[in-house]
Enzyme design. Structure first.
Site, PDB file in Angstrom:
ATOM      1  CB  THR A   1      65.317  -6.053  87.511  1.00 36.85           C
ATOM      2  OG1 THR A   1      66.675  -5.866  88.155  1.00 36.85           O
ATOM      3  CG2 THR A   1      65.139  -7.635  87.520  1.00 36.85           C
ATOM      4  CB  SER A   2      60.588  -4.015  87.111  1.00 36.17           C
ATOM      5  OG  SER A   2      60.744  -4.543  88.402  1.00 36.17           O
TER       6      SER A   2
ATOM      7  CB  VAL B   1      63.637  10.776  85.205  1.00 34.28           C
ATOM      8  CG1 VAL B   1      62.599  11.381  85.186  1.00 34.28           C
ATOM      9  CG2 VAL B   1      63.638  10.074  83.750  1.00 34.28           C
TER      10      VAL B   1
ATOM     11  CG  HIS C   1      67.310  -8.310  98.774  1.00 29.09           C
ATOM     12  ND1 HIS C   1      67.336  -9.706  99.174  1.00 29.09           N
ATOM     13  CD2 HIS C   1      68.211  -8.361  97.855  1.00 29.09           C
ATOM     14  CE1 HIS C   1      68.123 -10.397  98.551  1.00 29.09           C
ATOM     15  NE2 HIS C   1      68.854  -9.607  97.881  1.00 29.09           N
TER      16      HIS C   1
HETATM   17  C1  LIG Z   1      74.691  -5.566  94.905  1.00 33.32           C
HETATM   18  C2  LIG Z   1      73.342  -6.390  94.921  1.00 33.32           C
HETATM   19  C3  LIG Z   1      73.241  -7.817  94.869  1.00 33.32           C
HETATM   20  C4  LIG Z   1      72.194  -8.582  94.885  1.00 33.32           C
HETATM   21  N1  LIG Z   1      72.028  -9.818  94.662  1.00 33.32           N
HETATM   22  C5  LIG Z   1      70.779 -10.291  94.574  1.00 33.32           C
HETATM   23  C6  LIG Z   1      70.833 -11.716  94.087  1.00 33.32           C
HETATM   24  O1  LIG Z   1      71.899 -12.450  94.036  1.00 33.32           O
HETATM   25  N2  LIG Z   1      69.653 -12.405  93.557  1.00 33.32           N
HETATM   26  C7  LIG Z   1      68.426 -11.501  93.771  1.00 33.32           C
HETATM   27  O2  LIG Z   1      67.408 -12.331  93.559  1.00 33.32           O
HETATM   28  N3  LIG Z   1      68.577 -10.280  94.097  1.00 33.32           N
HETATM   29  C8  LIG Z   1      69.647  -9.700  94.383  1.00 33.32           C
HETATM   30  N4  LIG Z   1      69.798  -8.422  94.741  1.00 33.32           N
HETATM   31  C9  LIG Z   1      68.580  -7.510  94.385  1.00 33.32           C
HETATM   32  C10 LIG Z   1      67.796  -7.417  93.106  1.00 33.32           C
HETATM   33  O3  LIG Z   1      68.868  -7.501  92.035  1.00 33.32           O
HETATM   34  C11 LIG Z   1      67.256  -6.300  93.016  1.00 33.32           C
HETATM   35  O4  LIG Z   1      66.540  -6.051  94.237  1.00 33.32           O
HETATM   36  C12 LIG Z   1      66.200  -6.220  91.736  1.00 33.32           C
HETATM   37  O5  LIG Z   1      66.986  -6.205  90.937  1.00 33.32           O
HETATM   38  C13 LIG Z   1      65.545  -4.594  91.925  1.00 33.32           C
HETATM   39  O6  LIG Z   1      64.816  -4.787  90.582  1.00 33.32           O
HETATM   40  P1  LIG Z   1      64.064  -3.054  90.452  1.00 33.32           P
HETATM   41  O7  LIG Z   1      63.511  -3.372  88.904  1.00 33.32           O
HETATM   42  O8  LIG Z   1      63.148  -2.773  91.397  1.00 33.32           O
HETATM   43  O9  LIG Z   1      64.992  -1.950  90.379  1.00 33.32           O
HETATM   44  P2  LIG Z   1      66.733  -2.060  89.783  1.00 33.32           P
HETATM   45  O10 LIG Z   1      66.754  -3.045  88.707  1.00 33.32           O
HETATM   46  O11 LIG Z   1      67.583  -1.340  90.635  1.00 33.32           O
HETATM   47  O12 LIG Z   1      66.276  -0.937  88.492  1.00 33.32           O
HETATM   48  C14 LIG Z   1      66.052   0.570  88.749  1.00 33.32           C
HETATM   49  C15 LIG Z   1      66.860   1.144  87.823  1.00 33.32           C
HETATM   50  O13 LIG Z   1      66.322   2.527  87.629  1.00 33.32           O
HETATM   51  C16 LIG Z   1      67.311   3.616  87.329  1.00 33.32           C
HETATM   52  N5  LIG Z   1      66.807   4.693  88.049  1.00 33.32           N
HETATM   53  C17 LIG Z   1      66.923   4.946  88.989  1.00 33.32           C
HETATM   54  N6  LIG Z   1      66.409   6.400  89.237  1.00 33.32           N
HETATM   55  C18 LIG Z   1      66.371   6.926  87.874  1.00 33.32           C
HETATM   56  C19 LIG Z   1      66.257   8.146  87.495  1.00 33.32           C
HETATM   57  N7  LIG Z   1      65.920   9.193  88.299  1.00 33.32           N
HETATM   58  N8  LIG Z   1      66.113   8.327  86.194  1.00 33.32           N
HETATM   59  C20 LIG Z   1      66.521   7.360  85.335  1.00 33.32           C
HETATM   60  N9  LIG Z   1      66.785   6.140  85.867  1.00 33.32           N
HETATM   61  C21 LIG Z   1      66.906   5.983  87.090  1.00 33.32           C
HETATM   62  C22 LIG Z   1      68.686   2.765  88.042  1.00 33.32           C
HETATM   63  O14 LIG Z   1      69.616   3.427  87.371  1.00 33.32           O
HETATM   64  C23 LIG Z   1      68.402   1.320  87.896  1.00 33.32           C
HETATM   65  O15 LIG Z   1      68.857   0.837  86.486  1.00 33.32           O
HETATM   66  C24 LIG Z   1      70.934  -7.673  94.622  1.00 33.32           C
HETATM   67  C25 LIG Z   1      71.039  -6.270  94.792  1.00 33.32           C
HETATM   68  C26 LIG Z   1      72.280  -5.630  94.567  1.00 33.32           C
HETATM   69  C27 LIG Z   1      72.107  -4.166  94.453  1.00 33.32           C
END
Ligand SMILES: Cc1cc2nc3c(=O)[nH]c(=O)nc-3n(C[C@H](O)[C@H](O)[C@H](O)COP(=O)(O)OP(=O)(O)OC[C@H]3O[C@@H](n4cnc5c(N)ncnc54)[C@H](O)[C@@H]3O)c2cc1C
Length: 702
Positions: free
Chosen positions: A146-147, A356, A633
């Site tokens: 997402t980020s 990674v 979350h």
């Molecule tokens: C099932 C579920 C339902 C949810 N429902 C909601 C909702 O309805 N509304 C809401 O606002 N939030 C919801 N959330 C929470 C929200 O979606 C997440 O908290 C948010 O999207 C996380 O964003 P992020 O960028 O921190 O991480 P992510 O979006 O999780 O991105 C991290 C990425 O890094 C990748 N990654 C990790 N390790 C490695 C590595 N070693 N090498 C390469 N790639 C790697 C992962 O595969 C992933 O694609 C939900 C979460 C989940 C899991």
């Protein structure tokens, strides 16, 4: 060739089925009739011609039933409980064959590398613009989540052109992940990292292996590909509190422009609100289909002093229709919004299925200059000129930091990892936890969403053709409400209520409860008596649990899942808050607006709670300990804080303390939870980080 043949075949097939099913009626468009409360008993005439035909059986009807009808239903319910049968993906309960068919394209066993795989064309693809990688990049981003998606898009726009390598362990999404109603199913596929929390006595007693389940997204788009699409931003006070702790630049007024930058607000009523964005890539819209139950929930809320509002408005508190990250009824993941439009940019290289394993840091200068990753079982190294940015999520980022020598010295040494920077990585882990066990049985037919009626070919066709109908409901959620219990600090709400157009039984024990890993035994004992019944539920969520968890490396293998300790309810106030929230939901369900549905509280008999009088205080205590679930979350594992904060991992500009050229840009940096869901903050963090990074490097000409 194979691809062209398939596309032609599917197009002809869809046209044929559409004409056979939908016929040649004049259909109203979503714009003509965006909110179709077709089963709103208060307004029996609102259904359009299309609704009557396509959305059958969700038609207005009387909720009152004769005693005989009621008894008959109960008998049928008992007949429905059949011995477990093995189905595709091992589902133990009957479910729509349409869902079965669709899931075959993204099952856990599905591999796009299988030669001649007929479904490969459904998957998105990211090609390297010139077919090969560069020797060195300006920025390397780990995690196209997402980020990470928004960050990559912003760093590669404008001039001078910076080069970015975006590495993602997961696969690109596919058409089926766009269907909002399939959200619970997506969580059962390889699009998640299936993390399970460490065993905690007295918690998650009804879960498989008595361990709480907390998956994270693993896809291009990250968790935004598997989430429930709820868009919420938290309260201004959440951000002001983070800023007051010494995090300059993070007050509500300072982050609001970044929320607005991403957003394209399509909420009819609130489109022109000063706090909404209009020009961003991420459409935020209401769900085009609603049951009448949502009106009852909102009316009940008003009766108890909660106005119906835009819950993202900074100056109001109350209940509101759910706002989603959908685009005309299709899931809009961060990848769809921010990477798709730019995938032909020559300076943006996206590598999927690339995990990674380590950030390479020069031990003397402590400068991060490369990452090691595995693709197709082959180890590669990618080098970077300016910065390496971890956007691997609240589990992936701390894991990578520790594997690279940044973490608690004593723990790293035990695992034989040379220490680069002794920081308290993973020391705090906060999460939103919820209780999906409050269920009201209704004496109506077709008032609530039930999978066998939702997942039909006509509804699928309607979604494909119009992007509306029952397939657009995101995991049953129809409205959101924020309340302050007697335990709140008085400034921000401490509980959120997720109003469902059904309940945990809506798919008869299928994907909904499976995605929460509620065990067969718990589910069957507690809920199978409700199969086939109309039900309503609202799920209370603790927004600011006082209990603090932590994250540790299991070992030094990058493929091992880290140890996640939830430590739920270790602070007794969390249990009290949850109980008060449950009582509040019961009060709503027993109020006038639900009377027309004959709503009756159903008190499940959980296997381990049978010695407690149903509805007693100890019953609820036991029920909560049995059915509590994580909302996935996670925050706080790479906590942001000023230099004098002993637990801070990154500074307020998200730079890792003690290492040059390394940042963390994802939810792991948030010091604690906020009063809302996490997608919007994750996007906002990506936007803000992009600005901070560009500002620092703005004088460097490539
Ligand atoms: C099932 C579920 C339902 C949810 N429902 C909601 C909702 O309805 N509304 C809401 O606002 N939030 C919801 N959330 C929470 C929200 O979606 C997440 O908290 C948010 O999207 C996380 O964003 P992020 O960028 O921190 O991480 P992510 O979006 O999780 O991105 C991290 C990425 O890094 C990748 N990654 C990790 N390790 C490695 C590595 N070693 N090498 C390469 N790639 C790697 C992962 O595969 C992933 O694609 C939900 C979460 C989940 C899991």
């Amino acid at each position: 060739m194979n691809k062209i043949l398939w596309i032609t075949f599917v197009t002809i097939y869809i046209s044929y089925v559409q004409s056979a099913i939908i016929g040649k009626d004049e259909f109203v468009t979503v714009e003509d009739n965006p909110y179709q409360n077709v089963n709103d008993i208060a307004n029996p005439d609102v259904g359009s011609a299309r609704n009557e035909r396509i959305l059958w059986p969700y038609v207005a009807e009387s909720t009152t039933k004769s005693e005989n009808e009621e008894n008959e239903t109960d008998e049928n319910v008992n007949k429905d409980v059949k011995p477990r049968e093995k189905r595709f993906l091992h589902w133990s309960y009957p479910q729509s064959p349409i869902v079965d068919m669709m899931m075959q394209t993204m099952s856990v066993n599905y591999s796009p590398n299988v030669a001649g795989d007929p479904f490969d064309f459904l998957r998105d693809s990211y090609q390297l613009p010139e077919g090969k990688l560069l020797e060195e990049y300006d920025y390397i981003i780990v995690g196209a989540g997402t980020s990470g998606s928004v960050l990559a898009a912003r760093l590669t726009e404008g001039k001078p052109k910076a080069t970015v390598l975006l590495l993602e362990a997961g696969k690109p999404e596919m058409l089926l992940s766009d269907i909002p109603a399939l959200a619970p199913y997506i969580k059962l596929t390889h699009y998640v990292w299936p993390y399970t929390m460490e065993h905690q006595p007295g918690v998650c007693l009804g879960s498989e292996e008595q361990r709480c389940y907390s998956p994270q997204g693993k896809a291009v788009g990250g968790s935004s590909v598997v989430n429930d699409m709820i868009y919420s931003r938290g309260r201004p006070q959440d951000w002001d509190r983070i800023a007051a702790d010494g995090n300059y630049g993070w007050s509500y007024d300072e982050i609001l422009p970044y929320y607005k930058k991403s957003e394209r607000c399509e909420l009819r009523k609130y489109k022109n609100a000063t706090y909404s964005g209009r020009d961003g890539e991420l459409t935020v819209e209401n769900v085009p289909f609603r049951t009448g139950l949502v009106e009852a929930f909102l009316a009940a809320g008003r009766l108890h002093g909660n106005p119906t509002i835009d819950y993202n408005a900074p100056d109001q508190l109350g209940f509101g229709y759910v706002q989603t990250t959908q685009n005309r009824g299709h899931r809009l993941s961060a990848a769809k919004a921010f990477l798709h439009p730019h995938k032909r940019r020559k300076n943006l290289h996206i590598l999927t299925d690339a995990k990674v394993t380590k950030v390479v840091i020069e031990p003397q200068t402590k400068r991060a200059y490369a990452v090691e990753y595995l693709k197709n079982h082959i180890k590669h190294t990618a080098r970077c000129r300016r910065e390496i940015i971890l956007a691997a999520g609240a589990v992936g980022s701390p894991q990578l930091l520790m594997l690279s020598g940044i973490g608690p010295k004593e723990k790293l040494e035990v695992l034989g990892i040379p220490v680069i920077s002794d920081l308290r990585v993973g020391k705090s882990l906060y999460d939103h936890i919820a209780f999906p066990g409050i269920v009201f049985k209704l004496n109506s037919n077709n008032a609530s969403l039930q999978e066998l009626k939702v997942a039909t070919l006509p509804n699928l066709m309607q979604w494909l053709q119009f992007g509306d109908g029952l397939m657009t409901t995101p995991g049953l959620v129809e409205a959101v409400g924020y309340i302050k219990t007697s335990h709140s600090d008085g400034k921000v709400p401490d509980v959120e209520l997720l109003n469902l157009g059904g309940s945990i039984v809506s798919d008869n024990g299928g994907a909904f409860r499976k995605s929460l890993k509620i065990s067969d035994k718990t589910y069957v004992t507690a809920f199978s008596g409700l199969h086939g019944c109309d039900t309503w539920s609202a799920i209370p969520i603790l927004l600011h649990p006082k209990s603090k968890g932590c994250l540790e490396l299991r070992d030094n293998d990058p493929f091992s899942h880290p140890k996640l300790y939830g430590n739920y309810f270790t602070d007794p106030q969390d249990m009290e808050t949850m109980k008060e929230a449950i009582k509040y939901v019961i009060k709503l369900g027993e109020s006038e607006p639900f009377k027309k549905y004959g709503a009756q509280l159903y008190l499940p008999s959980y296997p381990n709670c049978q010695s407690h009088g149903p509805g007693s205080d100890s019953y609820w205590d036991c029920a909560i300990r049995t059915m509590v679930v994580s909302l996935h979350h996670h925050v706080g594992t790479c906590k942001m804080g000023p230099p004098n904060d002993p637990e801070a991992i990154v500074d307020p500009e998200l730079r890792v303390y003690g290492v040059d050229g390394l940042r963390v840009v994802d939810l792991s940096v948030l010091p604690h939870t906020i009063s809302g869901h996490m997608t919007a903050p994750a996007l906002m963090i990506g936007e803000k980080a992009a600005d901070m990074i560009k500002k620092i490097w703005s004088n460097v000409v490539v």
